[in-house]
Design an enzyme around this catalytic site. Structure first.
Site, PDB file in Angstrom:
ATOM      1  N   HIS A  52       0.529  -1.674   0.114  1.00  0.00           N
ATOM      2  CA  HIS A  52      -0.214  -0.292   0.473  1.00  0.00           C
ATOM      3  C   HIS A  52       1.366   1.311   0.235  1.00  0.00           C
ATOM      4  CE1 HIS A  52      -2.765  -2.482   1.065  1.00  0.00           C
ATOM      5  NE2 HIS A  52      -2.411  -3.187   2.618  1.00  0.00           N
ATOM      6  N   HIS A 100       6.353   6.354   6.315  1.00  0.00           N
ATOM      7  CA  HIS A 100       5.689   5.700   4.929  1.00  0.00           C
ATOM      8  C   HIS A 100       4.548   7.554   4.288  1.00  0.00           C
ATOM      9  CE1 HIS A 100       2.277   5.543   7.763  1.00  0.00           C
ATOM     10  NE2 HIS A 100       1.385   5.934   6.390  1.00  0.00           N
ATOM     11  N   HIS A 112       1.971   8.615   1.196  1.00  0.00           N
ATOM     12  CA  HIS A 112       0.759   8.725   1.240  1.00  0.00           C
ATOM     13  C   HIS A 112       0.656   9.635  -0.425  1.00  0.00           C
ATOM     14  CE1 HIS A 112      -1.403   6.061   3.718  1.00  0.00           C
ATOM     15  NE2 HIS A 112      -0.210   6.707   4.717  1.00  0.00           N
ATOM     16  N   GLU A 171      -3.825  12.709   2.096  1.00  0.00           N
ATOM     17  CA  GLU A 171      -4.536  12.140   3.311  1.00  0.00           C
ATOM     18  C   GLU A 171      -5.565  12.864   3.548  1.00  0.00           C
ATOM     19  OE1 GLU A 171      -3.524   8.477   4.950  1.00  0.00           O
ATOM     20  OE2 GLU A 171      -4.145   7.775   3.738  1.00  0.00           O
ATOM     21  N   HIS A 191       3.186  10.185   6.692  1.00  0.00           N
ATOM     22  CA  HIS A 191       3.195  10.006   7.977  1.00  0.00           C
ATOM     23  C   HIS A 191       4.618   9.600   8.538  1.00  0.00           C
ATOM     24  CE1 HIS A 191      -0.937  10.256   6.767  1.00  0.00           C
ATOM     25  NE2 HIS A 191      -0.880  11.470   6.667  1.00  0.00           N
ATOM     26  N   THR A 217      -4.928   5.431   9.474  1.00  0.00           N
ATOM     27  CA  THR A 217      -5.603   6.330   7.887  1.00  0.00           C
ATOM     28  C   THR A 217      -6.197   4.637   6.843  1.00  0.00           C
ATOM     29  OG1 THR A 217      -3.831   6.917   6.694  1.00  0.00           O
ATOM     30  CG2 THR A 217      -5.363   7.988   7.945  1.00  0.00           C
TER      31      THR A 217
HETATM   32  C1  LIG Z   1      -1.576  -1.520  12.711  1.00  0.00           C
HETATM   33  C2  LIG Z   1      -0.466  -2.099  12.122  1.00  0.00           C
HETATM   34  C3  LIG Z   1      -0.867  -1.573  10.589  1.00  0.00           C
HETATM   35  N1  LIG Z   1      -0.777  -0.910  10.441  1.00  0.00           N
HETATM   36  C4  LIG Z   1       0.343   0.279  10.785  1.00  0.00           C
HETATM   37  O1  LIG Z   1       0.850   0.115  11.251  1.00  0.00           O
HETATM   38  C5  LIG Z   1      -0.692   1.914  10.070  1.00  0.00           C
HETATM   39  C6  LIG Z   1       0.547   2.752  10.833  1.00  0.00           C
HETATM   40  C7  LIG Z   1       0.407   3.761  10.379  1.00  0.00           C
HETATM   41  C8  LIG Z   1      -0.605   4.793  10.121  1.00  0.00           C
HETATM   42  S1  LIG Z   1      -1.281   6.222   9.436  1.00  0.00           S
HETATM   43  N2  LIG Z   1      -1.140   6.148   7.653  1.00  0.00           N
HETATM   44  O2  LIG Z   1      -2.158   6.753   9.822  1.00  0.00           O
HETATM   45  O3  LIG Z   1       0.154   6.850   9.234  1.00  0.00           O
HETATM   46  C9  LIG Z   1      -1.630   3.335   9.125  1.00  0.00           C
HETATM   47  C10 LIG Z   1      -1.622   2.292   9.815  1.00  0.00           C
HETATM   48  C11 LIG Z   1      -0.282  -4.053  12.165  1.00  0.00           C
HETATM   49  N3  LIG Z   1       0.134  -4.271  13.786  1.00  0.00           N
HETATM   50  C12 LIG Z   1      -0.318  -4.559  15.084  1.00  0.00           C
HETATM   51  C13 LIG Z   1       0.528  -4.644  15.864  1.00  0.00           C
HETATM   52  C14 LIG Z   1       1.529  -4.741  15.006  1.00  0.00           C
HETATM   53  C15 LIG Z   1       2.967  -4.449  15.825  1.00  0.00           C
HETATM   54  C16 LIG Z   1       3.759  -3.970  14.472  1.00  0.00           C
HETATM   55  C17 LIG Z   1       4.111  -3.457  13.070  1.00  0.00           C
HETATM   56  C18 LIG Z   1       2.916  -4.377  12.829  1.00  0.00           C
HETATM   57  C19 LIG Z   1       1.791  -3.737  13.644  1.00  0.00           C
HETATM   58 ZN   LIG Z   2       0.321   6.806   6.513  1.00  0.00          ZN
END
Ligand SMILES: C[C@H](CNC(=O)c1ccc(S(N)(=O)=O)cc1)Cn1ccc2ccccc21
Ligand SMILES: [Zn+2]
Length: 257
Positions: A63, A93, A95, A105, A118, A196
């Site tokens: 993504h 990362h 977007h 976003e 982000h 997001t």
């Molecule tokens: C939630 C995680 C996957 N999602 C994210 O890390 C994440 C971070 C930032 C954004 S944004 N665009 O809002 O900045 C969106 C998604 C899965 N996950 C669950 C436990 C875990 C442990 C290590 C790594 C990933 C892990």
């Molecule tokens: Zn993001």
């Protein structure tokens, strides 16, 4: 993965089917309406201390392109502003849109930017792992930075990053410090929101920097310069010659927003 995406069948309009929190009351992104934002005099500057930051790898998770950091101690933290604790840098990362000019976003009074960076941090004072923090209401702090319209050059680099890195692959990306991408802006908006992308956890204290940065060729080569071995390995295969110059000796400082 095929759990979710940005297509008609799996995009944001249907995420709520697998992630009901999508219909929650603190979902991100939002449209930021500047004149409706209230000034909070108790909010001080946001301070980034990335001088010891240690990037580990760059990966394409299907993504976005994500640069992961070593978050085993408090070497790289964000503090101040709306935050009660220092939050550790975990990854950053981008977007960007397929059309290239409206990929951000968050929007500002309905206007979008070419893309959005982000920087994702987690509250290692209150929680023991990122995963645990990612589900807590004050678990994450994400610094959002708008990137202005790119030239073809920068867009090419983004796309080569994204497409060259086959999904699920990762490459060493050591020694990269995102400070060279950061603005010296003093102003930000902040609000309580969410991830997001799925799982859309409502665990993010958003800090969105007001002034966009125009990612210049200089900054992109800075990106390449400071991690030339890694990026160098990524790019020649794609035939994109990136004139890099080493950014050695970049002084380190606390970035005050
Ligand atoms: C939630 C995680 C996957 N999602 C994210 O890390 C994440 C971070 C930032 C954004 S944004 N665009 O809002 O900045 C969106 C998604 C899965 N996950 C669950 C436990 C875990 C442990 C290590 C790594 C990933 C892990
Ligand atoms: Zn993001």
């Amino acid at each position: 993965g095929n759990l979710w995406g940005y297509g008609k069948e799996d995009g944001p309009s249907v995420w709520h089917k697998n992630y009901p929190v999508a219909q929650g009351d603190r979902q991100s992104p939002i449209d930021i309406v500047p004149h409706q934002a209230s000034h909070d005099p108790s909010l001080g500057p946001v301070v980034l201390n990335y001088d010891q930051c240690t990037s580990i790898k760059i990966a394409n998770n299907g993504h976005s392109v994500v640069v992961e950091f070593d978050d085993s101690d408090d070497r790289s933290v964000i503090r101040g502003g709306p935050l009660d604790n220092p939050y550790r840098l975990k990854q950053f990362h981008f977007h960007w849109g397929v059309k290239g000019c409206h990929g951000s976003e968050h929007t500002v009074a309905g206007n979008s930017y070419a893309s959005e960076l982000h920087l994702v941090h987690w509250n290692a004072v209150k929680y023991t792992t990122f995963g645990e923090a990612a589900t807590a209401p004050d678990g994450l702090a994400v610094l959002g930075i708008f990137l202005q319209h790119h030239g073809r050059f920068v867009k090419a680099v983004f796309f080569f990053f994204f497409f060259f890195l086959l999904q699920g692959s990762a490459a060493d990306f050591k020694g990269f410090n995102p400070k060279c991408l950061l603005p010296s802006s003093l102003h930000y908006w902040t609000y309580l929101g969410s991830l997001t992308t799925p799982p859309l956890h409502e665990s993010v204290i958003w800090i969105v920097v007001k002034d966009p940065i125009t990612v210049s060729e200089k900054q992109v080569t800075c990106l390449a310069g400071s991690s030339e071995p890694a990026l160098g390995r990524l790019l020649p295969a794609s035939g994109l010659y990136l004139h890099t110059f080493l950014t050695q000796g970049l002084y380190t400082r606390n970035w005050e927003f």
